[in-house]
Design a protein around this motif. Structure first.
Motif, PDB file in Angstrom:
ATOM      1  N   MET A  98      16.709 -27.335 -36.789  1.00  0.00           N
ATOM      2  CA  MET A  98      15.696 -27.079 -37.810  1.00  0.00           C
ATOM      3  C   MET A  98      16.353 -26.666 -39.127  1.00  0.00           C
ATOM      4  O   MET A  98      17.457 -26.112 -39.149  1.00  0.00           O
ATOM      5  CB  MET A  98      14.739 -25.978 -37.346  1.00  0.00           C
ATOM      6  CG  MET A  98      13.915 -26.322 -36.122  1.00  0.00           C
ATOM      7  SD  MET A  98      12.723 -27.641 -36.415  1.00  0.00           S
ATOM      8  CE  MET A  98      13.474 -28.975 -35.466  1.00  0.00           C
ATOM      9  N   ALA A  99      15.645 -26.926 -40.210  1.00  0.00           N
ATOM     10  CA  ALA A  99      16.156 -26.530 -41.524  1.00  0.00           C
ATOM     11  C   ALA A  99      16.078 -25.018 -41.714  1.00  0.00           C
ATOM     12  O   ALA A  99      16.927 -24.430 -42.397  1.00  0.00           O
ATOM     13  CB  ALA A  99      15.371 -27.234 -42.628  1.00  0.00           C
ATOM     14  N   SER A 100      15.063 -24.378 -41.113  1.00  0.00           N
ATOM     15  CA  SER A 100      14.952 -22.927 -41.239  1.00  0.00           C
ATOM     16  C   SER A 100      14.181 -22.368 -40.050  1.00  0.00           C
ATOM     17  O   SER A 100      13.407 -23.058 -39.382  1.00  0.00           O
ATOM     18  CB  SER A 100      14.255 -22.531 -42.545  1.00  0.00           C
ATOM     19  OG  SER A 100      12.895 -22.931 -42.529  1.00  0.00           O
ATOM     20  N   TYR A 101      14.428 -21.079 -39.819  1.00  0.00           N
ATOM     21  CA  TYR A 101      13.766 -20.339 -38.743  1.00  0.00           C
ATOM     22  C   TYR A 101      13.270 -19.019 -39.321  1.00  0.00           C
ATOM     23  O   TYR A 101      13.968 -18.382 -40.125  1.00  0.00           O
ATOM     24  CB  TYR A 101      14.734 -20.037 -37.593  1.00  0.00           C
ATOM     25  CG  TYR A 101      15.386 -21.252 -36.976  1.00  0.00           C
ATOM     26  CD1 TYR A 101      14.859 -21.846 -35.829  1.00  0.00           C
ATOM     27  CD2 TYR A 101      16.553 -21.808 -37.529  1.00  0.00           C
ATOM     28  CE1 TYR A 101      15.463 -22.952 -35.244  1.00  0.00           C
ATOM     29  CE2 TYR A 101      17.170 -22.909 -36.951  1.00  0.00           C
ATOM     30  CZ  TYR A 101      16.620 -23.472 -35.804  1.00  0.00           C
ATOM     31  OH  TYR A 101      17.223 -24.562 -35.244  1.00  0.00           O
ATOM     32  N   ALA A 102      12.101 -18.590 -38.879  1.00  0.00           N
ATOM     33  CA  ALA A 102      11.569 -17.295 -39.296  1.00  0.00           C
ATOM     34  C   ALA A 102      10.945 -16.614 -38.079  1.00  0.00           C
ATOM     35  O   ALA A 102       9.914 -17.057 -37.571  1.00  0.00           O
ATOM     36  CB  ALA A 102      10.530 -17.459 -40.403  1.00  0.00           C
ATOM     37  N   TRP A 103      11.617 -15.543 -37.611  1.00  0.00           N
ATOM     38  CA  TRP A 103      11.166 -14.809 -36.423  1.00  0.00           C
ATOM     39  C   TRP A 103      10.383 -13.568 -36.836  1.00  0.00           C
ATOM     40  O   TRP A 103      10.688 -12.922 -37.836  1.00  0.00           O
ATOM     41  CB  TRP A 103      12.362 -14.364 -35.584  1.00  0.00           C
ATOM     42  CG  TRP A 103      13.190 -15.461 -34.977  1.00  0.00           C
ATOM     43  CD1 TRP A 103      14.266 -16.099 -35.543  1.00  0.00           C
ATOM     44  CD2 TRP A 103      13.024 -16.030 -33.677  1.00  0.00           C
ATOM     45  NE1 TRP A 103      14.782 -17.027 -34.677  1.00  0.00           N
ATOM     46  CE2 TRP A 103      14.040 -17.010 -33.511  1.00  0.00           C
ATOM     47  CE3 TRP A 103      12.144 -15.820 -32.639  1.00  0.00           C
ATOM     48  CZ2 TRP A 103      14.174 -17.761 -32.358  1.00  0.00           C
ATOM     49  CZ3 TRP A 103      12.280 -16.568 -31.474  1.00  0.00           C
ATOM     50  CH2 TRP A 103      13.283 -17.528 -31.341  1.00  0.00           C
ATOM     51  N   SER A 104       9.413 -13.204 -36.019  1.00  0.00           N
ATOM     52  CA  SER A 104       8.705 -11.938 -36.194  1.00  0.00           C
ATOM     53  C   SER A 104       8.254 -11.456 -34.819  1.00  0.00           C
ATOM     54  O   SER A 104       8.220 -12.231 -33.855  1.00  0.00           O
ATOM     55  CB  SER A 104       7.508 -12.084 -37.129  1.00  0.00           C
ATOM     56  OG  SER A 104       6.563 -13.008 -36.600  1.00  0.00           O
ATOM     57  N   ILE A 105       7.925 -10.167 -34.718  1.00  0.00           N
ATOM     58  CA  ILE A 105       7.523  -9.585 -33.431  1.00  0.00           C
ATOM     59  C   ILE A 105       6.425  -8.569 -33.659  1.00  0.00           C
ATOM     60  O   ILE A 105       6.372  -7.909 -34.714  1.00  0.00           O
ATOM     61  CB  ILE A 105       8.750  -8.937 -32.731  1.00  0.00           C
ATOM     62  CG1 ILE A 105       8.449  -8.658 -31.251  1.00  0.00           C
ATOM     63  CG2 ILE A 105       9.178  -7.666 -33.435  1.00  0.00           C
ATOM     64  CD1 ILE A 105       9.685  -8.260 -30.450  1.00  0.00           C
ATOM     65  N   SER A 106       5.541  -8.442 -32.692  1.00  0.00           N
ATOM     66  CA  SER A 106       4.495  -7.429 -32.732  1.00  0.00           C
ATOM     67  C   SER A 106       4.351  -6.822 -31.341  1.00  0.00           C
ATOM     68  O   SER A 106       4.718  -7.437 -30.339  1.00  0.00           O
ATOM     69  CB  SER A 106       3.158  -8.036 -33.172  1.00  0.00           C
ATOM     70  OG  SER A 106       2.725  -9.037 -32.269  1.00  0.00           O
ATOM     71  N   GLY A 107       3.825  -5.613 -31.285  1.00  0.00           N
ATOM     72  CA  GLY A 107       3.644  -4.958 -29.998  1.00  0.00           C
ATOM     73  C   GLY A 107       4.824  -4.082 -29.632  1.00  0.00           C
ATOM     74  O   GLY A 107       5.526  -3.543 -30.492  1.00  0.00           O
ATOM     75  N   ASN A 108       5.089  -3.953 -28.345  1.00  0.00           N
ATOM     76  CA  ASN A 108       6.064  -3.004 -27.805  1.00  0.00           C
ATOM     77  C   ASN A 108       7.467  -3.614 -27.758  1.00  0.00           C
ATOM     78  O   ASN A 108       8.025  -3.864 -26.691  1.00  0.00           O
ATOM     79  CB  ASN A 108       5.624  -2.565 -26.400  1.00  0.00           C
ATOM     80  CG  ASN A 108       6.466  -1.429 -25.862  1.00  0.00           C
ATOM     81  OD1 ASN A 108       6.972  -0.602 -26.614  1.00  0.00           O
ATOM     82  ND2 ASN A 108       6.622  -1.378 -24.543  1.00  0.00           N
ATOM     83  N   GLY A 109       8.022  -3.901 -28.938  1.00  0.00           N
ATOM     84  CA  GLY A 109       9.356  -4.472 -29.024  1.00  0.00           C
ATOM     85  C   GLY A 109       9.834  -4.507 -30.457  1.00  0.00           C
ATOM     86  O   GLY A 109       9.051  -4.325 -31.398  1.00  0.00           O
ATOM     87  N   THR A 139      10.907 -24.951 -39.628  1.00  0.00           N
ATOM     88  CA  THR A 139      10.689 -25.943 -40.687  1.00  0.00           C
ATOM     89  C   THR A 139      11.775 -27.005 -40.565  1.00  0.00           C
ATOM     90  O   THR A 139      12.969 -26.668 -40.459  1.00  0.00           O
ATOM     91  CB  THR A 139      10.767 -25.291 -42.076  1.00  0.00           C
ATOM     92  OG1 THR A 139       9.813 -24.223 -42.138  1.00  0.00           O
ATOM     93  CG2 THR A 139      10.476 -26.304 -43.170  1.00  0.00           C
ATOM     94  N   ASN A 140      11.363 -28.304 -40.589  1.00  0.00           N
ATOM     95  CA  ASN A 140      12.361 -29.373 -40.494  1.00  0.00           C
ATOM     96  C   ASN A 140      12.801 -29.831 -41.878  1.00  0.00           C
ATOM     97  O   ASN A 140      12.350 -29.282 -42.906  1.00  0.00           O
ATOM     98  CB  ASN A 140      11.832 -30.535 -39.653  1.00  0.00           C
ATOM     99  CG  ASN A 140      10.595 -31.180 -40.260  1.00  0.00           C
ATOM    100  OD1 ASN A 140      10.280 -30.973 -41.438  1.00  0.00           O
ATOM    101  ND2 ASN A 140       9.895 -31.988 -39.464  1.00  0.00           N
ATOM    102  N   GLU A 141      13.661 -30.830 -41.928  1.00  0.00           N
ATOM    103  CA  GLU A 141      14.217 -31.294 -43.203  1.00  0.00           C
ATOM    104  C   GLU A 141      13.160 -31.881 -44.120  1.00  0.00           C
ATOM    105  O   GLU A 141      13.310 -31.884 -45.344  1.00  0.00           O
ATOM    106  CB  GLU A 141      15.313 -32.331 -42.931  1.00  0.00           C
ATOM    107  CG  GLU A 141      16.542 -31.776 -42.219  1.00  0.00           C
ATOM    108  CD  GLU A 141      17.295 -30.770 -43.072  1.00  0.00           C
ATOM    109  OE1 GLU A 141      17.111 -30.755 -44.302  1.00  0.00           O
ATOM    110  OE2 GLU A 141      18.079 -29.971 -42.501  1.00  0.00           O
ATOM    111  N   ALA A 142      12.059 -32.370 -43.550  1.00  0.00           N
ATOM    112  CA  ALA A 142      10.995 -32.952 -44.370  1.00  0.00           C
ATOM    113  C   ALA A 142      10.058 -31.885 -44.934  1.00  0.00           C
ATOM    114  O   ALA A 142       9.112 -32.216 -45.654  1.00  0.00           O
ATOM    115  CB  ALA A 142      10.200 -33.956 -43.544  1.00  0.00           C
TER     116      ALA A 142
END
Length: 324
Positions: A98-109, A139-142
């Protein structure tokens, strides 16, 4: 999408329509009878046809081909859980390339470190019987994006394990209670291990049972117990103190008064001592208990001390005091 129709002089547009040309793909048209509509392409490429009808009976159409870049595939791999509370360094991964990665978390972690790589490190929270939701946007290259998430339970329903509890056994009263030294383990960390003692009376004052129960409890409240019982008994007789030695005397007047004899015991602080005295005539006369009436020339003073503790254990001593 917006279609435009310009009729000839003296003619007018009576209706318009959008349709998908069969065999060209698939799409969802929001307002097919309107010149302007929103279109959602579900299979690319797709050909859309804009058709116009006029008052003079003319029908015209025009086609437009829509080619849409595919949405990137989004998927998460990593531990499914349940995870023990506070478990650290759990690695989760998204799709490669992938062109980009965006991680997020909610809850008990919580996420440790970077949130923009293909992989991410997660630490479970300290709460029990809860969960966290890990979300990834790729997100991919396009420039097309997709979102996926993973729910992971955090908790512990497994009780600890107690090992090393000794066998039940018997000791004499006065001896120290020799308890075993067990340990406790748990699948999620180190549990507490708390002992509690209960004493049960026995058949006499010094006999009793003492039961020690250990309770192991983990951070999520799961617990287990294990017990050991020590039977405390008193089977040992007291010891007499101050018993006189054997002795011979020429005359009755020489025989001393009976001394005070005491007793000690390992368990009974005050064992009772009973004294009994008698005279045994050795020349054939009758036995009598009165020293003053003795006229024989040969007899024994029988003096007996008997000590008994609370559990009925007893000991006696009878020194020999003959008068020749």
């Amino acid at each position: 999408m917006t279609g435009v129709a310009t009729p000839a002089p003296g003619d007018a547009v009576t209706s318009t329509s959008w349709t998908v040309v069969p065999g060209s793909g698939s799409a969802s048209i929001a307002s097919p009878a309107s010149a302007t509509t929103n279109v959602t392409v579900t299979s690319s490429p797709v050909t859309l046809r804009f058709t116009v009808n006029t008052t003079l009976g003319c029908t015209k159409y025009d086609d437009v081909v829509l080619t849409v870049d595919p949405v990137p595939t989004c998927s998460l791999t990593g531990p499914d859980g349940p995870l023990c509370p506070s478990t650290a360094d759990q690695t989760y991964s998204g799709p490669a390339g992938m062109a980009s990665y965006a991680w997020s978390i909610s809850g008990n972690g919580s996420i440790n470190g970077s949130t923009t790589g293909q992989t991410v490190s997660v630490t479970a929270g300290s709460g029990c019987n809860s969960s966290f939701v890990l979300t990834l946007v790729v997100t991919n290259e396009a420039g097309c994006t997709n979102t996926c998430n993973k729910t992971v339970n955090v908790g512990d329903s497994v009780a600890p394990v107690i090992a090393g509890v000794g066998l039940n056994h018997t000791i004499q009263c006065g001896q120290s209670l020799d308890w075993s030294s067990p340990t406790a383990s748990d699948n999620c960390g180190t549990p507490s291990l708390v002992p509690a003692d209960v004493s049960t009376p026995g058949s006499c004052l010094q006999n009793h049972d003492v039961t020690r129960t250990w309770t192991a409890t983990d951070a999520c409240g799961n617990s287990v117990t294990a017990s050991q019982t020590i039977h405390v008994v008193d089977t040992t007789a007291p010891t007499l103190v101050g018993v006189p030695v054997d002795a011979s005397y020429q005359c009755a007047s020489e025989v001393p008064q009976a001394p005070t004899v005491t007793a000690t015991d390992a368990c009974d602080p005050n064992p009772g001592v009973v004294f009994a005295e008698g005279i045994l005539i050795l020349d054939g006369a009758n036995t009598t208990n009165s020293v003053a009436t003795v006229q024989s020339c040969s007899y024994h003073f029988d003096r007996t001390w008997t000590a008994t503790d609370h559990c009925g254990n007893s000991v006696s001593a009878t020194p020999d005091h003959p008068r020749a």
